[in-house]
Scaffold this motif. Structure first.
Motif, PDB file in Angstrom:
ATOM      1  N   TYR A   4       0.700  -1.005  -0.008  1.00 50.27           N
ATOM      2  CA  TYR A   4      -0.019   0.172  -0.024  1.00 50.27           C
ATOM      3  C   TYR A   4       0.818   1.237   0.266  1.00 50.27           C
ATOM      4  O   TYR A   4       0.634   2.544  -0.863  1.00 50.27           O
ATOM      5  CB  TYR A   4      -0.976  -0.051   1.248  1.00 50.27           C
ATOM      6  N   ILE A   5       1.593   1.451   0.757  1.00 53.66           N
ATOM      7  CA  ILE A   5       3.221   2.672   0.559  1.00 53.66           C
ATOM      8  C   ILE A   5       3.485   2.868  -0.606  1.00 53.66           C
ATOM      9  O   ILE A   5       3.838   4.079  -0.846  1.00 53.66           O
ATOM     10  CB  ILE A   5       3.799   2.068   2.655  1.00 53.66           C
ATOM     11  N   ASN A   6       4.118   1.589  -0.916  1.00 53.36           N
ATOM     12  CA  ASN A   6       4.602   1.423  -2.258  1.00 53.36           C
ATOM     13  C   ASN A   6       3.567   2.648  -4.005  1.00 53.36           C
ATOM     14  O   ASN A   6       4.298   2.369  -4.747  1.00 53.36           O
ATOM     15  CB  ASN A   6       5.119   0.606  -2.753  1.00 53.36           C
ATOM     16  N   LEU A   7       2.625   1.805  -3.237  1.00 51.73           N
ATOM     17  CA  LEU A   7       1.823   3.005  -4.344  1.00 51.73           C
ATOM     18  C   LEU A   7       1.955   4.594  -4.746  1.00 51.73           C
ATOM     19  O   LEU A   7       1.383   5.185  -3.596  1.00 51.73           O
ATOM     20  CB  LEU A   7       0.117   2.802  -4.170  1.00 51.73           C
ATOM     21  N   ASP A   8       1.660   4.972  -5.304  1.00 51.11           N
ATOM     22  CA  ASP A   8       1.136   5.811  -6.217  1.00 51.11           C
ATOM     23  C   ASP A   8       0.099   6.597  -6.865  1.00 51.11           C
ATOM     24  O   ASP A   8      -0.095   5.389  -7.337  1.00 51.11           O
ATOM     25  CB  ASP A   8       2.581   6.037  -7.206  1.00 51.11           C
ATOM     26  N   GLY A   9      -0.359   7.232  -5.124  1.00 51.36           N
ATOM     27  CA  GLY A   9      -1.992   7.237  -5.586  1.00 51.36           C
ATOM     28  C   GLY A   9      -2.289   8.136  -4.845  1.00 51.36           C
ATOM     29  O   GLY A   9      -1.868   8.825  -3.341  1.00 51.36           O
ATOM     30  N   LYS A  10      -3.082   9.057  -5.445  1.00 53.94           N
ATOM     31  CA  LYS A  10      -3.610  10.432  -3.773  1.00 53.94           C
ATOM     32  C   LYS A  10      -4.582   9.366  -3.176  1.00 53.94           C
ATOM     33  O   LYS A  10      -5.858   8.439  -3.177  1.00 53.94           O
ATOM     34  CB  LYS A  10      -4.535  10.998  -4.749  1.00 53.94           C
ATOM     35  N   GLU A  11      -3.762   9.349  -1.822  1.00 57.35           N
ATOM     36  CA  GLU A  11      -4.593   9.284  -0.278  1.00 57.35           C
ATOM     37  C   GLU A  11      -5.559  10.061   0.107  1.00 57.35           C
ATOM     38  O   GLU A  11      -5.823  10.769  -0.004  1.00 57.35           O
ATOM     39  CB  GLU A  11      -3.659   8.749   0.926  1.00 57.35           C
ATOM     40  N   GLU A  12      -6.601   8.879   0.884  1.00 58.61           N
ATOM     41  CA  GLU A  12      -7.644   9.800   1.160  1.00 58.61           C
ATOM     42  C   GLU A  12      -8.646   8.652   2.117  1.00 58.61           C
ATOM     43  O   GLU A  12      -7.875   7.851   2.472  1.00 58.61           O
ATOM     44  CB  GLU A  12      -8.832  10.002   0.090  1.00 58.61           C
ATOM     45  N   GLN A  13      -9.534   9.362   2.356  1.00 57.93           N
ATOM     46  CA  GLN A  13     -10.567   8.182   3.673  1.00 57.93           C
ATOM     47  C   GLN A  13     -11.457   7.389   3.052  1.00 57.93           C
ATOM     48  O   GLN A  13     -12.734   8.310   2.545  1.00 57.93           O
ATOM     49  CB  GLN A  13     -10.905   9.101   4.647  1.00 57.93           C
ATOM     50  N   ASP A  14     -12.137   6.261   3.049  1.00 56.29           N
ATOM     51  CA  ASP A  14     -13.512   6.194   2.734  1.00 56.29           C
ATOM     52  C   ASP A  14     -14.377   6.360   3.664  1.00 56.29           C
ATOM     53  O   ASP A  14     -14.222   7.093   4.877  1.00 56.29           O
ATOM     54  CB  ASP A  14     -13.372   4.340   2.621  1.00 56.29           C
ATOM     55  N   SER A  15     -15.472   5.981   3.575  1.00 59.18           N
ATOM     56  CA  SER A  15     -16.838   6.511   4.661  1.00 59.18           C
ATOM     57  C   SER A  15     -17.282   6.024   6.219  1.00 59.18           C
ATOM     58  O   SER A  15     -16.619   6.616   7.005  1.00 59.18           O
ATOM     59  CB  SER A  15     -18.204   5.328   3.985  1.00 59.18           C
ATOM     60  N   SER A  16     -16.052   4.919   6.116  1.00 56.30           N
ATOM     61  CA  SER A  16     -15.249   4.879   7.214  1.00 56.30           C
ATOM     62  C   SER A  16     -13.991   5.270   7.673  1.00 56.30           C
ATOM     63  O   SER A  16     -13.889   4.559   9.310  1.00 56.30           O
ATOM     64  CB  SER A  16     -15.480   2.346   7.102  1.00 56.30           C
ATOM     65  N   LYS A  71      -6.560   4.429  -1.566  1.00 58.88           N
ATOM     66  CA  LYS A  71      -5.693   5.717  -2.439  1.00 58.88           C
ATOM     67  C   LYS A  71      -6.079   5.309  -3.750  1.00 58.88           C
ATOM     68  O   LYS A  71      -6.479   4.333  -4.375  1.00 58.88           O
ATOM     69  CB  LYS A  71      -4.063   4.935  -2.874  1.00 58.88           C
ATOM     70  N   LEU A  72      -5.950   6.618  -4.420  1.00 66.19           N
ATOM     71  CA  LEU A  72      -7.057   6.420  -6.024  1.00 66.19           C
ATOM     72  C   LEU A  72      -5.641   6.311  -7.038  1.00 66.19           C
ATOM     73  O   LEU A  72      -4.430   7.538  -7.275  1.00 66.19           O
ATOM     74  CB  LEU A  72      -7.615   7.717  -6.029  1.00 66.19           C
ATOM     75  N   VAL A  73      -6.198   4.801  -7.263  1.00 64.60           N
ATOM     76  CA  VAL A  73      -4.385   5.148  -8.063  1.00 64.60           C
ATOM     77  C   VAL A  73      -4.693   4.855  -9.575  1.00 64.60           C
ATOM     78  O   VAL A  73      -5.513   4.023 -10.558  1.00 64.60           O
ATOM     79  CB  VAL A  73      -4.325   3.503  -7.965  1.00 64.60           C
ATOM     80  N   SER A  74      -4.119   5.424 -10.424  1.00 67.24           N
ATOM     81  CA  SER A  74      -3.877   5.637 -11.729  1.00 67.24           C
ATOM     82  C   SER A  74      -3.576   5.109 -12.596  1.00 67.24           C
ATOM     83  O   SER A  74      -2.202   4.327 -12.346  1.00 67.24           O
ATOM     84  CB  SER A  74      -4.345   7.036 -12.300  1.00 67.24           C
ATOM     85  N   TYR A  75      -4.058   3.832 -13.890  1.00 68.62           N
ATOM     86  CA  TYR A  75      -2.364   3.659 -14.768  1.00 68.62           C
ATOM     87  C   TYR A  75      -3.710   4.117 -16.539  1.00 68.62           C
ATOM     88  O   TYR A  75      -4.647   4.084 -16.862  1.00 68.62           O
ATOM     89  CB  TYR A  75      -3.144   1.989 -14.487  1.00 68.62           C
ATOM     90  N   LYS A  76      -2.463   3.135 -17.236  1.00 68.92           N
ATOM     91  CA  LYS A  76      -2.876   3.006 -18.293  1.00 68.92           C
ATOM     92  C   LYS A  76      -2.515   1.786 -19.451  1.00 68.92           C
ATOM     93  O   LYS A  76      -1.677   0.788 -19.167  1.00 68.92           O
ATOM     94  CB  LYS A  76      -1.879   3.414 -19.116  1.00 68.92           C
ATOM     95  N   LEU A  77      -3.496   1.493 -20.104  1.00 66.01           N
ATOM     96  CA  LEU A  77      -3.983   0.307 -20.484  1.00 66.01           C
ATOM     97  C   LEU A  77      -3.184   0.059 -21.703  1.00 66.01           C
ATOM     98  O   LEU A  77      -2.744   0.949 -22.151  1.00 66.01           O
ATOM     99  CB  LEU A  77      -4.925  -0.755 -20.689  1.00 66.01           C
ATOM    100  N   THR A  78      -2.650  -1.218 -21.576  1.00 63.47           N
ATOM    101  CA  THR A  78      -2.158  -0.783 -23.186  1.00 63.47           C
ATOM    102  C   THR A  78      -2.599  -0.853 -24.842  1.00 63.47           C
ATOM    103  O   THR A  78      -1.227  -0.243 -25.222  1.00 63.47           O
ATOM    104  CB  THR A  78      -1.731  -2.539 -24.185  1.00 63.47           C
ATOM    105  N   THR A  79      -4.055  -0.055 -24.501  1.00 60.24           N
ATOM    106  CA  THR A  79      -4.272   0.675 -25.907  1.00 60.24           C
ATOM    107  C   THR A  79      -4.746   1.775 -25.664  1.00 60.24           C
ATOM    108  O   THR A  79      -5.292   2.100 -26.739  1.00 60.24           O
ATOM    109  CB  THR A  79      -6.289   0.124 -25.133  1.00 60.24           C
ATOM    110  N   GLY A  80      -3.686   2.388 -24.888  1.00 67.96           N
ATOM    111  CA  GLY A  80      -3.645   3.703 -24.408  1.00 67.96           C
ATOM    112  C   GLY A  80      -4.356   4.474 -23.281  1.00 67.96           C
ATOM    113  O   GLY A  80      -5.056   6.003 -23.129  1.00 67.96           O
ATOM    114  N   VAL A  81      -5.873   3.696 -23.419  1.00 73.91           N
ATOM    115  CA  VAL A  81      -7.157   4.359 -22.294  1.00 73.91           C
ATOM    116  C   VAL A  81      -5.720   4.460 -21.279  1.00 73.91           C
ATOM    117  O   VAL A  81      -6.071   2.791 -20.228  1.00 73.91           O
ATOM    118  CB  VAL A  81      -7.846   3.353 -22.424  1.00 73.91           C
ATOM    119  N   THR A  82      -6.324   5.452 -19.755  1.00 75.39           N
ATOM    120  CA  THR A  82      -5.850   6.211 -19.074  1.00 75.39           C
ATOM    121  C   THR A  82      -7.420   5.655 -18.404  1.00 75.39           C
ATOM    122  O   THR A  82      -8.402   6.244 -18.462  1.00 75.39           O
ATOM    123  CB  THR A  82      -5.847   6.888 -18.705  1.00 75.39           C
TER     124      THR A  82
END
Length: 498
Positions: free
Chosen positions: A375-387, A392-403
């Motif tokens: 979890y710590i090594n994930l690159d993403g914006k950290e926040e809290q869920d409803s609990s 973390k909101l983690v972005s990625y890019k598919l081989t098709t180019g779609v983000t």
């Protein structure tokens, strides 16, 4: 607009930048991380948490936006904050003579999670805003109604309202309607909502009708009650200022504000009854009544009288998991290994749906420590869920180019990490009873009954503890190195595929 931003406090600027990130907004120098890379050559995007940046940096980023629609969006956010600040000031001014109902409204406003949870895009099409009540008798109204909603997941990735229930403080039903979502549904979430496609087949009630009905019920300063009420207001597309959120005004016995208690736990601990059996679907009407009963219990027994029992321990095997949700069906579950570092197995939590649906999964590690490091090594914006659990909101890019993006969530709050790890003693170790204090300068005499070969003496014990800590450190460093290598491999694989 520039003058308004400069006059805003840092908290407001942080929230605006976070919202701009979430919406993927870009100014003349790109998005937030792109801006940091060019603006701050020394640190760059490595320190991307807006709350850890100075107001000057936040302002510099927001000033790169020049499009009219972007500036209008920021202005609406500013206005929302100003309106809420004014209401909070009014509430504080009248605190000495406030009723218990008004005090609970103020406590909801003052909760640390309120600003981010109740900042709605009420300027967008389809939203309704109840009339802002100025200083008057209506501002001091103690009338209350309680609401609960059920939502389904639509094929466009959004949620839609399908049922709403409203009760007054006497628990009399004021509104109980099934609602036509008016768009293609990917998942009815029947196990949670209790609603099927057949239930809505001939339903004509619309969201607009529900909004008008609620605005009528909320006139003259009526207080709206609910549990995690911000989620219901988002589904209703309704912005109402005077609210009591039972997830914010109740807290655990340790006084922590970071983790919100569940409605089920509150009913059991505060009201003394089971809201529903394990695995049973939600009942919208029961939940609305439960929230109102909790508020009435607060009022009748005093606002400060209730707190929950300490949080339950989470089994070790659960703490070795991370929850991954809002995964697009276009992303095969195996691809999670290219997004999340570490060695883990995958357990799909919710079935994949046709169309543009989403699904969830658990990624299961060998132990809690490995899950935390991944979890710590994930690159993403950290926040809290409803609990209140970190995610973390983690972005990625598919081989098709779609983000695209997904959420990775811890199973427990940070305060619970380490609580459930059992303390195991060294093999063969026998507790040594403390001996009576010996006269100064004398060497304590060993008990004749003791067996020297079965007891680890103090120097040996320290040496053993030191060796264990050294091995633990080596293990952590090795795991971190493996995680870094995995990231490098993923990056190289993506470059080759391009």
């Amino acid at each position: 607009m520039d003058g308004k931003l400069q006059a805003a406090g840092k908290d407001v600027l942080v929230q605006i930048v976070k919202l701009a990130q979430k919406k993927g907004m870009e100014g003349s120098k790109g998005g937030w991380k792109q801006f940091l890379s060019s603006y701050d050559k020394k640190i760059g995007a490595s320190l991307s948490d807006p709350s850890r940046r100075s107001p000057e940096v936040l302002l510099a980023f927001l000033n790169t936006f020049t499009k009219e629609e972007d500036l209008k969006y920021f202005e609406e956010i500013m206005e929302s904050y100003v309106n809420r600040d004014k209401m909070l000031k009014d509430l504080k001014k009248s605190a000495s003579a406030e009723s218990l109902e008004q005090k609970l409204v103020r406590l909801t406003f003052e909760h640390p999670q309120y600003p981010s949870s109740y900042l709605f895009p009420s300027h967008e099409e389809g939203w309704e805003v109840t009339k802002r009540i100025k200083k008057s008798k209506a501002m001091k109204s103690n009338d209350m109604i309680s609401v609960d909603c059920e939502m389904v997941l639509c094929e466009d990735g959004t949620e839609a309202l399908v049922r709403v229930c409203v009760v007054d403080r006497n628990l009399e039903v004021k509104l109980d309607k099934l609602v036509n979502p008016d768009k293609a549904v990917a998942d009815y979430r029947t196990a949670i909502t209790g609603i099927t496609a057949e239930d809505l087949e001939n339903e004509t009630c619309s969201l607009l009708y529900v909004q008008k009905s609620l605005k009528n019920l909320l006139r003259n300063g009526t207080i709206l009650v609910g549990h995690s009420l911000n989620n219901d207001l988002k589904a209703l597309k309704l912005d109402h200022a005077r609210v009591i959120d039972t997830a914010l005004v109740f807290k655990y016995a340790n006084g922590s504000h970071s983790r919100r208690p569940s409605l089920v736990d509150l009913c059991k601990s505060v009201l003394g009854f089971e809201l529903r059996q394990m695995g049973a679907p939600h009942n919208c009407l029961d939940d609305a009544c439960a929230a109102m009963k909790l508020v009435l219990a607060k009022i009748e027994s005093g606002v400060e009288d209730f707190s929950l029992l300490p949080e339950k321990d989470v089994p070790e095997k659960e703490m070795a998991k991370l929850l991954v949700h809002r995964i697009s069906t276009s992303l095969p579950e195996e691809e999670l290994h290219n997004i999340i570092p570490g060695d883990f197995t995958i357990e799909v939590k919710t079935a994949k749906k046709a169309g543009r649906g989403l699904y969830s999964a658990f990624v299961i590690f060998g132990n809690q420590q490995l899950a935390n490091e991944a979890y710590i090594n994930l690159d993403g914006k950290e926040e809290q869920d409803s609990s209140g659990r970190p995610r973390k909101l983690v972005s990625y890019k598919l081989t098709t180019g779609v983000t695209d993006s997904l959420y990775v969530c811890k199973m427990v709050h940070d305060s619970q990490i380490g609580q459930n790890v059992s303390k195991t003693s060294l093999e063969g170790e026998v507790p040594v009873k403390s001996s009576k204090r010996s006269p100064e300068g004398e060497v304590p005499v060993k008990s004749k009954k003791s067996k020297p070969d079965s007891i680890i003496q103090e120097p040996e014990q320290k040496q053993a503890d030191s060796e264990i800590e050294r091995l633990k450190l080596q293990l952590r460093l090795r795991d971190q190195e493996i995680s870094k290598l995995n990231k490098i491999i993923v990056a190289l694989s993506r470059k080759q595929k391009r």
